[in-house]
Design a protein around this motif. Structure first.
Motif, PDB file in Angstrom:
ATOM      1  N   ILE A   5       0.861  -1.189   0.000  1.00  0.00           N
ATOM      2  CA  ILE A   5       0.000   0.000   0.000  1.00  0.00           C
ATOM      3  C   ILE A   5       0.890   1.230   0.000  1.00  0.00           C
ATOM      4  CG2 ILE A   5      -1.529   1.405   1.426  1.00  0.00           C
ATOM      5  CD1 ILE A   5      -2.914  -1.023   2.363  1.00  0.00           C
ATOM      6  N   VAL A   6       0.500   2.227  -0.787  1.00  0.00           N
ATOM      7  CA  VAL A   6       1.196   3.510  -0.744  1.00  0.00           C
ATOM      8  C   VAL A   6       0.151   4.612  -0.657  1.00  0.00           C
ATOM      9  CG1 VAL A   6       1.401   3.679  -3.277  1.00  0.00           C
ATOM     10  CG2 VAL A   6       2.946   5.003  -1.812  1.00  0.00           C
ATOM     11  N   GLY A   7       0.406   5.543   0.265  1.00  0.00           N
ATOM     12  CA  GLY A   7      -0.483   6.678   0.436  1.00  0.00           C
ATOM     13  C   GLY A   7      -0.049   7.821  -0.465  1.00  0.00           C
ATOM     14  N   VAL A   8      -1.016   8.403  -1.186  1.00  0.00           N
ATOM     15  CA  VAL A   8      -0.722   9.528  -2.075  1.00  0.00           C
ATOM     16  C   VAL A   8      -1.735  10.647  -1.838  1.00  0.00           C
ATOM     17  CG1 VAL A   8       0.419   8.141  -3.847  1.00  0.00           C
ATOM     18  CG2 VAL A   8      -2.039   8.506  -3.979  1.00  0.00           C
ATOM     19  N   ASP A   9      -1.271  11.881  -2.071  1.00  0.00           N
ATOM     20  CA  ASP A   9      -2.159  13.027  -1.883  1.00  0.00           C
ATOM     21  C   ASP A   9      -2.055  14.036  -3.022  1.00  0.00           C
ATOM     22  OD1 ASP A   9       0.306  14.218  -1.472  1.00  0.00           O
ATOM     23  OD2 ASP A   9      -0.064  14.749   0.621  1.00  0.00           O
ATOM     24  N   GLY A  10      -1.412  13.652  -4.105  1.00  0.00           N
ATOM     25  CA  GLY A  10      -1.261  14.551  -5.239  1.00  0.00           C
ATOM     26  C   GLY A  10       0.006  15.377  -5.213  1.00  0.00           C
ATOM     27  N   SER A  11       0.740  15.347  -4.116  1.00  0.00           N
ATOM     28  CA  SER A  11       1.984  16.116  -4.018  1.00  0.00           C
ATOM     29  C   SER A  11       3.120  15.387  -4.729  1.00  0.00           C
ATOM     30  CB  SER A  11       2.361  16.338  -2.548  1.00  0.00           C
ATOM     31  OG  SER A  11       2.714  15.100  -1.943  1.00  0.00           O
ATOM     32  N   GLU A  12       4.159  16.131  -5.054  1.00  0.00           N
ATOM     33  CA  GLU A  12       5.316  15.518  -5.714  1.00  0.00           C
ATOM     34  C   GLU A  12       5.995  14.515  -4.786  1.00  0.00           C
ATOM     35  OE1 GLU A  12       8.110  14.010  -8.005  1.00  0.00           O
ATOM     36  OE2 GLU A  12       6.390  15.169  -8.703  1.00  0.00           O
ATOM     37  N   THR A  13       6.046  14.810  -3.489  1.00  0.00           N
ATOM     38  CA  THR A  13       6.696  13.867  -2.576  1.00  0.00           C
ATOM     39  C   THR A  13       5.916  12.559  -2.499  1.00  0.00           C
ATOM     40  OG1 THR A  13       5.589  14.854  -0.656  1.00  0.00           O
ATOM     41  CG2 THR A  13       7.788  15.677  -1.189  1.00  0.00           C
ATOM     42  N   LEU A  34      -2.848   1.948  -4.398  1.00  0.00           N
ATOM     43  CA  LEU A  34      -2.745   3.391  -4.205  1.00  0.00           C
ATOM     44  C   LEU A  34      -3.917   3.834  -3.340  1.00  0.00           C
ATOM     45  CD1 LEU A  34      -2.030   4.846  -7.763  1.00  0.00           C
ATOM     46  CD2 LEU A  34      -0.423   4.564  -5.881  1.00  0.00           C
ATOM     47  N   VAL A  35      -3.616   4.549  -2.269  1.00  0.00           N
ATOM     48  CA  VAL A  35      -4.656   4.992  -1.347  1.00  0.00           C
ATOM     49  C   VAL A  35      -4.566   6.501  -1.180  1.00  0.00           C
ATOM     50  CG1 VAL A  35      -5.474   4.894   1.040  1.00  0.00           C
ATOM     51  CG2 VAL A  35      -4.669   2.806  -0.087  1.00  0.00           C
ATOM     52  N   GLU A  78      -4.258  -1.166  -7.870  1.00  0.00           N
ATOM     53  CA  GLU A  78      -5.643  -0.934  -7.484  1.00  0.00           C
ATOM     54  C   GLU A  78      -5.687   0.411  -6.769  1.00  0.00           C
ATOM     55  OE1 GLU A  78      -7.821  -4.001  -5.458  1.00  0.00           O
ATOM     56  OE2 GLU A  78      -6.573  -5.558  -6.375  1.00  0.00           O
ATOM     57  N   CYS A  79      -6.769   1.164  -6.994  1.00  0.00           N
ATOM     58  CA  CYS A  79      -6.909   2.490  -6.403  1.00  0.00           C
ATOM     59  C   CYS A  79      -8.044   2.500  -5.382  1.00  0.00           C
ATOM     60  CB  CYS A  79      -7.190   3.525  -7.492  1.00  0.00           C
ATOM     61  SG  CYS A  79      -5.825   3.715  -8.659  1.00  0.00           S
ATOM     62  N   HIS A  80      -7.821   3.201  -4.273  1.00  0.00           N
ATOM     63  CA  HIS A  80      -8.807   3.276  -3.195  1.00  0.00           C
ATOM     64  C   HIS A  80      -8.909   4.714  -2.689  1.00  0.00           C
ATOM     65  CE1 HIS A  80      -8.330  -1.144  -2.812  1.00  0.00           C
ATOM     66  NE2 HIS A  80      -7.038  -0.882  -2.952  1.00  0.00           N
ATOM     67  N   VAL A  81     -10.138   5.235  -2.625  1.00  0.00           N
ATOM     68  CA  VAL A  81     -10.399   6.526  -1.985  1.00  0.00           C
ATOM     69  C   VAL A  81     -11.076   6.220  -0.659  1.00  0.00           C
ATOM     70  CG1 VAL A  81     -11.585   8.743  -2.110  1.00  0.00           C
ATOM     71  CG2 VAL A  81     -10.682   7.695  -4.204  1.00  0.00           C
ATOM     72  N   LEU A  82     -10.460   6.663   0.422  1.00  0.00           N
ATOM     73  CA  LEU A  82     -10.979   6.395   1.760  1.00  0.00           C
ATOM     74  C   LEU A  82     -11.352   7.701   2.444  1.00  0.00           C
ATOM     75  CD1 LEU A  82      -8.289   3.766   2.817  1.00  0.00           C
ATOM     76  CD2 LEU A  82     -10.502   3.358   1.733  1.00  0.00           C
ATOM     77  N   ASP A  83     -12.086   7.578   3.516  1.00  0.00           N
ATOM     78  CA  ASP A  83     -12.554   8.729   4.268  1.00  0.00           C
ATOM     79  C   ASP A  83     -11.863   8.749   5.624  1.00  0.00           C
ATOM     80  OD1 ASP A  83     -14.316  10.950   4.769  1.00  0.00           O
ATOM     81  OD2 ASP A  83     -15.450   9.622   6.095  1.00  0.00           O
ATOM     82  N   VAL A  91      -3.648   2.486   7.862  1.00  0.00           N
ATOM     83  CA  VAL A  91      -3.523   1.337   8.766  1.00  0.00           C
ATOM     84  C   VAL A  91      -4.741   0.420   8.644  1.00  0.00           C
ATOM     85  CG1 VAL A  91      -3.455   0.656  11.203  1.00  0.00           C
ATOM     86  CG2 VAL A  91      -1.938   2.473  10.359  1.00  0.00           C
ATOM     87  N   ILE A  92      -5.929   0.995   8.627  1.00  0.00           N
ATOM     88  CA  ILE A  92      -7.148   0.185   8.503  1.00  0.00           C
ATOM     89  C   ILE A  92      -7.180  -0.551   7.172  1.00  0.00           C
ATOM     90  CG2 ILE A  92      -9.667   0.357   8.242  1.00  0.00           C
ATOM     91  CD1 ILE A  92      -9.516   2.613  10.402  1.00  0.00           C
ATOM     92  N   GLU A  93      -6.796   0.132   6.093  1.00  0.00           N
ATOM     93  CA  GLU A  93      -6.787  -0.523   4.774  1.00  0.00           C
ATOM     94  C   GLU A  93      -5.737  -1.627   4.726  1.00  0.00           C
ATOM     95  OE1 GLU A  93      -8.277  -1.011   0.798  1.00  0.00           O
ATOM     96  OE2 GLU A  93      -9.051  -0.259   2.689  1.00  0.00           O
ATOM     97  N   ALA A  94      -4.592  -1.401   5.347  1.00  0.00           N
ATOM     98  CA  ALA A  94      -3.559  -2.442   5.406  1.00  0.00           C
ATOM     99  C   ALA A  94      -4.074  -3.680   6.119  1.00  0.00           C
ATOM    100  CB  ALA A  94      -2.302  -1.903   6.086  1.00  0.00           C
ATOM    101  N   GLU A  95      -4.804  -3.467   7.202  1.00  0.00           N
ATOM    102  CA  GLU A  95      -5.404  -4.593   7.918  1.00  0.00           C
ATOM    103  C   GLU A  95      -6.452  -5.283   7.055  1.00  0.00           C
ATOM    104  OE1 GLU A  95      -6.827  -2.557  11.390  1.00  0.00           O
ATOM    105  OE2 GLU A  95      -4.926  -2.811  12.465  1.00  0.00           O
ATOM    106  N   ARG A  96      -7.302  -4.484   6.386  1.00  0.00           N
ATOM    107  CA  ARG A  96      -8.404  -5.042   5.595  1.00  0.00           C
ATOM    108  C   ARG A  96      -7.913  -5.943   4.464  1.00  0.00           C
ATOM    109  NH1 ARG A  96     -11.323  -4.610   1.118  1.00  0.00           N
ATOM    110  NH2 ARG A  96     -10.034  -3.022   0.172  1.00  0.00           N
ATOM    111  N   ILE A  97      -6.847  -5.520   3.772  1.00  0.00           N
ATOM    112  CA  ILE A  97      -6.373  -6.319   2.633  1.00  0.00           C
ATOM    113  C   ILE A  97      -5.210  -7.237   3.008  1.00  0.00           C
ATOM    114  CG2 ILE A  97      -7.140  -4.563   0.983  1.00  0.00           C
ATOM    115  CD1 ILE A  97      -4.089  -3.998   0.517  1.00  0.00           C
TER     116      ILE A  97
END
Length: 137
Positions: A5-13, A34-35, A78-83, A91-97
């Motif tokens: 899993i990798v967290g992304v927010d649209g930033s270059e970093t 991608l989360v 796979e892409c995931h949009v979470l709230d 962390v929750i998504e890592a546990e879920r998958i």
């Protein structure tokens, strides 16, 4: 290792962390997830030239994920949009998958700001799996 899993927010970093995670996924023949996280779904109405458009935060998040996915080359994504809170959601998504690893960038994880908390540090403290913090700054 089969799920990263990798967290992304649209930033270059975050984009750099995603590229590093994609390279790792290719080398390990793993699936990459991608989360991105939105605090809550909102809709903004934009008016101009006698017309109006609705821009939804979920639509923007999905577009950003699609754009990021397009930069990663040949790997299974796979892409995931979470709230919610970004660190908790990862962390929750890592546990879920049943992820084997979470990859995050080191944005705001250096110097005095690291004492205040960052997504990377929060993920490290609560992750159910290994965490790779990529040097992105």
């Amino acid at each position: 290792m089969t799920k990263i899993i990798v967290g992304v927010d649209g930033s270059e970093t975050a984009g750099q962390a995603a590229r590093d995670a994609a390279e790792l996924a290719r080398r390990l023949d793993a699936d990459l997830h991608l989360v991105t996280v939105v605090k809550r779904s909102t809709t903004t109405v934009v008016r101009g030239a006698g017309e109006s458009w609705q821009i939804n935060s979920l639509d923007r998040a999905e577009s950003m994920l699609a754009a990021t996915k397009g930069t990663l080359g040949d790997c299974r994504v796979e892409c995931h949009v979470l709230d919610g809170d970004p660190a908790k959601a990862l962390v929750i998504e890592a546990e879920r998958i049943a992820a084997d690893m979470i990859v995050v960038g080191n944005k705001r994880a250096q110097g005095a700001k690291r004492v205040l908390g960052t997504v990377a540090i929060d993920v490290v403290h609560h992750a159910p799996c290994g965490v790779l913090i990529c040097k992105t700054t």
